[in-house]
Scaffold this motif. Sequence first.
Motif, PDB file in Angstrom:
ATOM      1  N   PRO A   1       0.845  -1.239  -0.059  1.00  0.00           N
ATOM      2  CA  PRO A   1      -0.107   0.007  -0.061  1.00  0.00           C
ATOM      3  C   PRO A   1       0.948   1.301   0.050  1.00  0.00           C
ATOM      4  N   SER A   2       0.567   2.335  -0.644  1.00  0.00           N
ATOM      5  CA  SER A   2       1.160   3.564  -0.230  1.00  0.00           C
ATOM      6  C   SER A   2       0.974   4.074   0.976  1.00  0.00           C
ATOM      7  N   SER A   3       1.846   4.090   1.866  1.00  0.00           N
ATOM      8  CA  SER A   3       1.580   4.319   3.306  1.00  0.00           C
ATOM      9  C   SER A   3       1.488   5.676   3.491  1.00  0.00           C
ATOM     10  N   PRO A   4       0.666   6.192   4.408  1.00  0.00           N
ATOM     11  CA  PRO A   4       0.713   7.215   4.794  1.00  0.00           C
ATOM     12  C   PRO A   4       1.859   7.770   5.512  1.00  0.00           C
ATOM     13  N   ALA A   5       2.670   8.883   5.002  1.00  0.00           N
ATOM     14  CA  ALA A   5       4.020   9.195   5.899  1.00  0.00           C
ATOM     15  C   ALA A   5       3.688  10.755   6.484  1.00  0.00           C
ATOM     16  N   ILE A   6       3.479  10.410   7.823  1.00  0.00           N
ATOM     17  CA  ILE A   6       2.947  11.458   8.620  1.00  0.00           C
ATOM     18  C   ILE A   6       4.068  11.920   9.275  1.00  0.00           C
ATOM     19  N   VAL A   7       3.830  13.269   9.906  1.00  0.00           N
ATOM     20  CA  VAL A   7       4.610  13.696  11.174  1.00  0.00           C
ATOM     21  C   VAL A   7       3.763  13.337  12.525  1.00  0.00           C
ATOM     22  N   GLY A   8       4.123  12.228  13.368  1.00  0.00           N
ATOM     23  CA  GLY A   8       3.482  11.613  14.176  1.00  0.00           C
ATOM     24  C   GLY A   8       4.109  12.353  15.464  1.00  0.00           C
TER      25      GLY A   8
END
Length: 340
Positions: free
Chosen positions: A261-268
Amino acid sequence: MMLKTGGAAAAIAIAFMAAASSPAFAQDAVTCGTDRTIDIAEFTWPSAAVLAHIHAKVLDAGFDCNVEIVTGDTVPTTSSMVTRGSPAVAPELWTSTVQEQWDAAVSDGTTVALGDAISDGTVEGWFIPRYTQEANPEITSAETAIANPQVFADPEDSSKGRLYTCPPGWGCELATGALFEAYDMEENWNLFSPGSGGALDASIARAFTREEPILFYYWGPTAILGKFDAVALDMGEIKPEVYACNTNPDCDEPAGITAYPSSPAIVGAAAWLPEEAPAIAEYFSKVGLTNAEISELLVYGDENQADAEATAVNFLKTKEDVWTGWVPAEVADKVRASLS
């Protein structure tokens, strides 16, 4: 991209928005807002490492925060953020490999997504050089590559093909190993572990330089995909349930076939950060970069043998048109002064 939020997380978001709209917030935007050390996780892949250093320099020089860069990786960092509230920030968190844990933490109000790290989404899959595909036009998918092991002959065992997998300890190692099993590749293929991200990069660069065929797992944005003309193979349908099982060591189901999957790349972030430092939370809500922008800054690091910190400094010096939009003018001036 829509991110799941729970009751506590929603309350944080509402408080954050209210603070951001008030005149007092504008006045306090150039200060950190917390005396706590903001520890930023530096993950082991290049884009995440560079982003960690970019944000550390902005927070330190521009907002006068106490900042520390700490070593991290997706799974242990998420676990530590959930249980200890530290590190405070993961500047490029690919949530697909920790989705259940992350969603639960957001719902419980222990973590929060501050924004997108990669604004147009991540890329992940199996790749071959374009010159290899031009010489073998039938190879357009994982299945057709698997049917041609002789094209990608293992230099240490020419009777089999070689698939370069993800470095040890990364979530993608589990996913790629599961696909190797699901595709029944054991008889005609070797799954080759490069040992590290740097070793994988070196193997890919060597193959491209020599114009040799290579089948390899990779992801973007990265310097490798920015520098070399690689073709992503068709991996078929994305099956979230299958992928979740493939990346869960405790899953008892047999490995299945699915695209990455195209992973969400977030600022966690730990939930305390927007509560105590709303100006910093607002900053992180604006810092998303595109695949092309991140690949460009990583190519600089690769071509100049620059480490993550030096690559971050180059970005701040040469891309003012990008990062100055993330901060108030006074903060930008202080960052500039720190670079001179």
